[in-house]
Motif scaffolding. Structure first.
Motif, PDB file in Angstrom:
ATOM      1  N   SER A 199       0.819  -1.218   0.000  1.00  9.69           N
ATOM      2  CA  SER A 199       0.000   0.000   0.000  1.00  9.69           C
ATOM      3  C   SER A 199       0.851   1.266   0.000  1.00  9.69           C
ATOM      4  CB  SER A 199      -0.968   0.010   1.184  1.00  9.69           C
ATOM      5  OG  SER A 199      -0.249   0.169   2.388  1.00  9.69           O
ATOM      6  N   GLY A 200       2.081   1.162   0.479  1.00 10.96           N
ATOM      7  CA  GLY A 200       2.963   2.330   0.511  1.00 10.96           C
ATOM      8  C   GLY A 200       3.579   2.630  -0.841  1.00 10.96           C
ATOM      9  N   GLY A 201       3.227   1.877  -1.839  1.00 10.87           N
ATOM     10  CA  GLY A 201       3.749   2.116  -3.173  1.00 10.87           C
ATOM     11  C   GLY A 201       5.192   1.686  -3.316  1.00 10.87           C
ATOM     12  N   GLY A 202       5.759   1.054  -2.331  1.00 11.69           N
ATOM     13  CA  GLY A 202       7.114   0.569  -2.435  1.00 11.69           C
ATOM     14  C   GLY A 202       8.169   1.623  -2.156  1.00 11.69           C
ATOM     15  N   LYS A 203       7.774   2.850  -1.897  1.00 16.80           N
ATOM     16  CA  LYS A 203       8.744   3.915  -1.599  1.00 16.80           C
ATOM     17  C   LYS A 203       9.092   3.864  -0.120  1.00 16.80           C
ATOM     18  CE  LYS A 203       7.116   6.845  -5.261  1.00 16.80           C
ATOM     19  NZ  LYS A 203       6.175   7.853  -5.633  1.00 16.80           N
ATOM     20  N   LEU A 204      10.312   4.083   0.187  1.00 17.00           N
ATOM     21  CA  LEU A 204      10.785   4.015   1.567  1.00 17.00           C
ATOM     22  C   LEU A 204       9.985   4.927   2.487  1.00 17.00           C
ATOM     23  CD1 LEU A 204      12.783   2.682   3.417  1.00 17.00           C
ATOM     24  CD2 LEU A 204      14.426   4.477   2.912  1.00 17.00           C
ATOM     25  N   ALA A 205       9.701   6.124   2.073  1.00 12.93           N
ATOM     26  CA  ALA A 205       8.930   7.059   2.903  1.00 12.93           C
ATOM     27  C   ALA A 205       7.532   6.512   3.154  1.00 12.93           C
ATOM     28  CB  ALA A 205       8.864   8.425   2.223  1.00 12.93           C
ATOM     29  N   GLY A 206       6.918   5.925   2.123  1.00 17.47           N
ATOM     30  CA  GLY A 206       5.568   5.360   2.259  1.00 17.47           C
ATOM     31  C   GLY A 206       5.561   4.164   3.196  1.00 17.47           C
ATOM     32  N   ILE A 207       6.600   3.355   3.085  1.00 17.07           N
ATOM     33  CA  ILE A 207       6.699   2.173   3.941  1.00 17.07           C
ATOM     34  C   ILE A 207       6.848   2.595   5.396  1.00 17.07           C
ATOM     35  CG2 ILE A 207       8.170   0.190   4.513  1.00 17.07           C
ATOM     36  CD1 ILE A 207       8.845   0.045   1.482  1.00 17.07           C
ATOM     37  N   ILE A 208       7.731   3.540   5.666  1.00 15.90           N
ATOM     38  CA  ILE A 208       7.946   4.006   7.046  1.00 15.90           C
ATOM     39  C   ILE A 208       6.675   4.630   7.596  1.00 15.90           C
ATOM     40  CG2 ILE A 208       9.216   5.670   8.464  1.00 15.90           C
ATOM     41  CD1 ILE A 208      11.638   5.119   6.597  1.00 15.90           C
ATOM     42  N   LYS A 209       5.999   5.438   6.773  1.00 12.47           N
ATOM     43  CA  LYS A 209       4.755   6.078   7.208  1.00 12.47           C
ATOM     44  C   LYS A 209       3.700   5.024   7.554  1.00 12.47           C
ATOM     45  CE  LYS A 209       1.154   9.246   5.758  1.00 12.47           C
ATOM     46  NZ  LYS A 209       0.138   9.185   4.802  1.00 12.47           N
ATOM     47  N   THR A 210       3.529   4.029   6.671  1.00 13.28           N
ATOM     48  CA  THR A 210       2.523   2.994   6.888  1.00 13.28           C
ATOM     49  C   THR A 210       2.844   2.183   8.142  1.00 13.28           C
ATOM     50  OG1 THR A 210       2.224   2.854   4.491  1.00 13.28           O
ATOM     51  CG2 THR A 210       1.316   1.055   5.798  1.00 13.28           C
TER      52      THR A 210
END
Length: 173
Positions: A156-167
């Motif tokens: 769901s984070g789109g695979g981007k590091l920032a998205g992963i950390i946020k999720t």
């Protein structure tokens, strides 16, 4: 029955007790031939081995066994049949289902993985015991849940590091 025949039966019972981790003692007295036959068929279908035994011979086999049967020999009065099964709750479920049509078999006692249960009032407790397979299934399900959450978060984070950390930080909160 000769002394040799009794010794042979005791040896066979002792061996059966040694090879079984789940043993139920029941009373099936008073069942007619048709009902007894139906019970035997139900046992066969449920993979439960059932045998009618003489109390004195079973007691001697229990004494000869290296297992501690505690107070279980005290229930060896009247008619006794023994049920052996790999799954600890299978005979209890069979008895409970069978008693919807008949007042027997009555549970005298049970030896489940070294625990002793005495009396018919223990039937519901024995029905609720989880088999080894059921416990493993529950553990696997519990272990899969967090892994599925992480995979879902990564997707769901789109695979981007920032998205992963946020999720992941949202999941912790």
């Amino acid at each position: 029955m000769t002394r040799e025949e009794k010794s042979q039966v005791i040896e066979e019972l002792t061996s059966e007790l040694a090879n079984s981790t789940n043993i139920y003692l029941t009373d099936i007295s008073g069942l007619n031939a048709g009902t007894t036959s139906a019970l035997r068929r139900a046992c066969f279908k449920a993979n439960v081995k059932m045998a009618v035994v003489k109390n004195t011979l079973l007691e001697k086999a229990m004494e000869a066994s290296d297992k501690d049967f505690g107070d279980l020999p005290t229930v060896l009065k009247g008619n006794t049949s023994v049920m052996y099964c790999e799954t600890g709750n299978a005979p209890a479920k069979l008895i409970k289902t069978f008693r919807k049509k008949s007042d027997k078999p009555l549970l005298k006692g049970a030896f489940i993985e070294e625990a002793i249960y005495i009396g018919d009032e223990q039937l519901d407790v024995l029905v609720d015991i989880k088999s080894r397979e059921e416990l493993i299934g529950e553990i696997v399900t519990l272990l899969q849940s967090p892994a599925k959450n992480v995979v879902s978060a990564l997707q769901s984070g789109g695979g981007k590091l920032a998205g992963i950390i946020k999720t992941l930080s949202e999941k912790e909160g």
